[in-house]
Enzyme design. Sequence first.
Site, PDB file in Angstrom:
ATOM      1  N   THR A  17      90.004  19.593  41.924  1.00  0.00           N
ATOM      2  CA  THR A  17      90.186  20.362  43.156  1.00  0.00           C
ATOM      3  C   THR A  17      88.887  20.947  43.704  1.00  0.00           C
ATOM      4  OG1 THR A  17      90.730  22.348  41.864  1.00  0.00           O
ATOM      5  CG2 THR A  17      92.569  20.959  42.569  1.00  0.00           C
ATOM      6  N   GLY A  18      87.782  20.753  43.003  1.00  0.00           N
ATOM      7  CA  GLY A  18      86.488  21.211  43.506  1.00  0.00           C
ATOM      8  C   GLY A  18      86.003  20.334  44.647  1.00  0.00           C
ATOM      9  N   GLN A  20      83.196  18.400  45.044  1.00  0.00           N
ATOM     10  CA  GLN A  20      82.767  17.052  44.671  1.00  0.00           C
ATOM     11  C   GLN A  20      83.948  16.209  44.191  1.00  0.00           C
ATOM     12  OE1 GLN A  20      79.705  15.732  45.040  1.00  0.00           O
ATOM     13  NE2 GLN A  20      79.017  17.631  45.983  1.00  0.00           N
ATOM     14  N   LYS A  43      95.618  25.522  37.598  1.00  0.00           N
ATOM     15  CA  LYS A  43      96.212  24.969  38.815  1.00  0.00           C
ATOM     16  C   LYS A  43      97.278  23.926  38.494  1.00  0.00           C
ATOM     17  CE  LYS A  43      92.279  25.930  41.798  1.00  0.00           C
ATOM     18  NZ  LYS A  43      91.287  25.411  42.774  1.00  0.00           N
ATOM     19  N   TYR A 159      71.863   0.636  43.796  1.00  0.00           N
ATOM     20  CA  TYR A 159      72.427   0.260  45.091  1.00  0.00           C
ATOM     21  C   TYR A 159      71.581  -0.824  45.768  1.00  0.00           C
ATOM     22  CZ  TYR A 159      74.430   4.920  44.258  1.00  0.00           C
ATOM     23  OH  TYR A 159      75.024   6.022  43.699  1.00  0.00           O
ATOM     24  N   HIS A 247      64.160  11.850  36.915  1.00  0.00           N
ATOM     25  CA  HIS A 247      65.131  12.038  35.842  1.00  0.00           C
ATOM     26  C   HIS A 247      64.520  12.781  34.666  1.00  0.00           C
ATOM     27  CE1 HIS A 247      67.500   8.293  37.338  1.00  0.00           C
ATOM     28  NE2 HIS A 247      67.893   9.388  37.934  1.00  0.00           N
TER      29      HIS A 247
END
EC number: 6.2.1.5
Length: 293
Positions: A17-18, A20, A43, A159, A247
Amino acid sequence: MAILIDKNTKVICQGFTGGQGTFHSEQALAYGTQLVGGVSPNKGGTTHLGLPVFNTVREAVENTGVTATVIYVPASFCKDAIIEAIDAGIQLIVCITEGIPTLDMLKVKQKLNETGVVMIGPNCPGVITPDECKIGIMPAHIHKKGKVGIVSRSGTLTYEAVKQTTDEGFGQSTCVGIGGDPIPGSSFIDILERFQQDPETEAIVMIGEIGGSAEEEAAIFIKDNVTKPVVAYIAGITAPKGKRMGHAGAIISGGKGTAVEKIAALEAAGVTCVKSLAEIGEALRKLLKSSKN
């Protein structure tokens, strides 16, 4: 076949539910992923995005038969979230979060080794089997079902490799971002072994970077165990020693972990190393053509 995930994989989201969790769950559902619910403490019993919310992973497993989870929780809570998933019987954990403390990951790694649970990440884009299942934050539209397996320490560089293999008409069997942290849940070797065994994967693209010895270890494994053509790109050839490059794991320390060393090890194992990301598609085309002759 593909590896790790397919159209039958049932997934839950921890941190559902956050912000992100909500955004990327919507993207996964739109792609056709079998996201069957999520976990957000206190929740449970409510719904979110039309799916049930559970207080614990164990409740989610008991009610949905889920086998995979994606984790979008803050770094300080990730260790507990991962271990909760392991204890609940989840077989595949994909942790997107960056910045998990090293000591926390050491404890997680020990638990993974004891149980045999597969974890991808942390600090990674996730896993996608095109047209079947998307677990993570990667842009879905650039992927195309096909025959090249991609494994990478970098998200955005993945990607680029995906886009080239799509444009060349090869497509991807599965794409796995193992993450850029010093202690990953899965290594290059873990994924290379799966690609070697997968009949749908005809060639492999491996994207590494400076720091650590993962690429050198992968080179030894490839030489002895991988018969499929492998194209590799190592990021950071101009990186200065002792400076972290993006990183946490991308740092040359003690003169070890340089791009030059990694490229030399991979080439000695028969891997085709390209100097530029833009050369991946062409290198694959040549290798696949020669392997058929």
